[in-house]
Design an enzyme around this catalytic site. Structure first.
Site, mmCIF file in Angstrom:
data_model
loop_
_atom_site.group_PDB
_atom_site.id
_atom_site.type_symbol
_atom_site.label_atom_id
_atom_site.label_comp_id
_atom_site.label_asym_id
_atom_site.label_seq_id
_atom_site.Cartn_x
_atom_site.Cartn_y
_atom_site.Cartn_z
ATOM 1 N N CYS B 104 -19.092 1.153 -6.214
ATOM 2 C CA CYS B 104 -18.240 -0.006 -5.941
ATOM 3 C C CYS B 104 -17.654 -0.406 -7.286
ATOM 4 C CB CYS B 104 -19.043 -1.158 -5.332
ATOM 5 S SG CYS B 104 -18.073 -2.679 -5.180
ATOM 6 N N CYS B 107 -17.303 -4.544 -7.576
ATOM 7 C CA CYS B 107 -18.470 -5.431 -7.679
ATOM 8 C C CYS B 107 -19.721 -4.593 -7.541
ATOM 9 C CB CYS B 107 -18.399 -6.594 -6.689
ATOM 10 S SG CYS B 107 -17.964 -6.197 -4.988
ATOM 11 N N SER B 108 -20.432 -4.694 -6.424
ATOM 12 C CA SER B 108 -21.674 -3.924 -6.298
ATOM 13 C C SER B 108 -22.026 -3.693 -4.839
ATOM 14 C CB SER B 108 -22.811 -4.657 -6.994
ATOM 15 O OG SER B 108 -22.904 -5.970 -6.470
ATOM 16 N N CYS B 109 -21.007 -3.508 -3.972
ATOM 17 C CA CYS B 109 -21.247 -3.287 -2.541
ATOM 18 C C CYS B 109 -22.191 -2.101 -2.353
ATOM 19 C CB CYS B 109 -19.938 -3.013 -1.814
ATOM 20 S SG CYS B 109 -18.789 -4.379 -1.929
#
Lengths: 112, 211, 94
Positions: B104, B107-109
């Protein structure tokens, strides 16, 4: 012209990290990092606020992206979350600055 | 939305700010310690072991594999993994000559419902920057080297789906039962930084495995 | 807006809302202005660009779009393809 080197496009927002040149030579820390009690509690609060319809994950992301670039890279992952949650709850009037300042003062008093 | 909050207030050390936020929210009756504890417990229950069960089932059951590739959410639910409220899950299958790596960049999906909390490396700037561009160089940090000619498909998880990788079954596992197969599958295999059996790991003695 | 069929060649709009002010964008910078191919329609979801600011959000089609990295990155480069979720309004059929 962006078509030449997207890894150095100045129009990019600082969280939009795909292919960004300055990180290409950075090694990845592949070691396991255990989450702390703080990390778990922040994560849990985010979920509770989401489930209650108080703050969406989109709002969390917006607040994280609004953190100035130097701090964005200095802060730990869940520290960014706290900053964003506070930003959003203050903006929405869920929590007022006065209430938050009073709670901070009470916390400092108790910690003395 | 009201006015922009005071930056100095937001710059309060995060641990302090969090404690104060919780105190205010608790005073308003919006969150309690019991709710926090319950959330932590349910979040801790999701782990790579869940995704590994799905992978092992897909390796032994072609019907389940087809379901998993068509609808990851249904496939997870079919194994009793709670998906209510989780984003839709998509599954991408590694094949000879075609490997997938999930990132991702924004962000940090992460497919938390089936893999648990995202690991530290997945959230790092270096991982997010390098994956989209030089995935082969990136996964080499885990010691992963793919067969020559393998195409790496980078999956940038940017919106409402969460993605996991269905890795290839290691060749020397004929006759293994599901539990033994699941024990081979690690977190990184389901994101694509590693492949099952790519790194020697001490294998505990367990039932169902020949040998 | 008509649904884009799998196999449709598309170009991502070369638009930079984040350079004009506060914005929340889920289309990565590195595919702006680039061409790709629709792999499939993933579903319809409310527009995150509005949800992030607590504005009313239209429901938009979300596509999986595949790009050729050699048309994006100079070396070092080793990806064979990049698959990205992109909302309909960012895509123009070619």
């Amino acid at each position: 012209m962006s078509q030449s080197e997207p890894g150095e496009d100045p129009r990019r927002a600082h969280h939009d990290l795909g292919g960004v040149t300055k990180f290409l030579c950075e090694t990845v820390d592949t070691a396991p990092h255990a989450l702390t009690r703080f990390d778990r509690r922040v994560d849990a609060l985010r979920q509770i606020l989401g489930a209650a319809g108080i703050m969406r994950v989109d709002e969390l992301r917006r607040g994280i992206e609004a953190i100035p670039v130097a701090e964005y890279h200095r802060l730990a992952y869940y520290q960014r979350w706290v900053r964003s949650i506070a930003d959003n709850l203050l903006r929405k009037g869920v929590v007022s600055a006065e209430e938050l300042r009073a709670a901070l003062a009470a916390g400092r008093e108790a910690g003395r | 939305m009201t006015s922009r909050p005071d930056p100095a207030l937001l710059a309060t050390p995060a641990e302090e700010l969090f404690a104060a936020l919780l105190a205010v929210l608790a005073a308003k009756g919006m969150v309690s310690e019991a709710e926090l504890a319950a959330r932590i417990q349910s979040t801790d229950a999701a782990s790579p072991a869940q995704g590994a069960r799905m992978v092992a089932r897909a390796w032994v059951d072609p019907g389940y594999r087809a379901l998993m590739l068509a609808d990851g959410t249904q496939a997870a639910e079919a194994l009793g993994i709670p998906m209510l409220g989780a984003p839709p899950l998509g599954v991408l299958e590694n094949r000879p000559g075609r490997h997938h790596l999930v990132v991702c960049t924004l962000c940090s999906c992460y497919p938390r419902a089936v893999l648990g909390y995202p690991p530290f490396w997945f959230k790092s700037a270096a991982y997010r920057a390098r994956a989209a561009r030089d995935p082969a160089g990136l996964i080499a940090e885990w010691g992963t080297v793919l067969p020559p000619g393998t195409e790496i498909v980078v999956v940038d998880s940017t919106a409402d789906y969460r993605w996991m990788v269905l890795p290839q079954r290691p060749p020397d596992t004929a006759g293994w039962d599901e539990a033994a197969l699941a024990s081979l599958v690690r977190e990184g295999d389901m994101i694509g930084v590693t492949v099952p059996g790519s790194m020697p790991e001490p294998m505990p003695e367990r039932g169902g495995k020949p040998g | 807006m008509t649904r884009l069929a799998p196999g449709t060649r598309v170009r991502v709009r070369d638009d930079w809302p984040e350079a004009r002010g506060e914005a929340h964008i889920r289309t990565p910078h590195y595919v702006r202005g680039r061409e790709g191919v629709v792999v499939r329609h993933l579903g319809d979801f409310p527009n995150p660009e509005d949800l992030a600011f607590v504005r009313p959000a239209a429901t938009l089609p979300l596509y999986h779009v595949q790009f050729d990295p050699s048309a994006i990155w100079p070396p070092p480069r080793s990806a064979g393809a990049v698959l990205i979720e992109i909302f309909g309004p960012w895509l123009e059929a070619r």
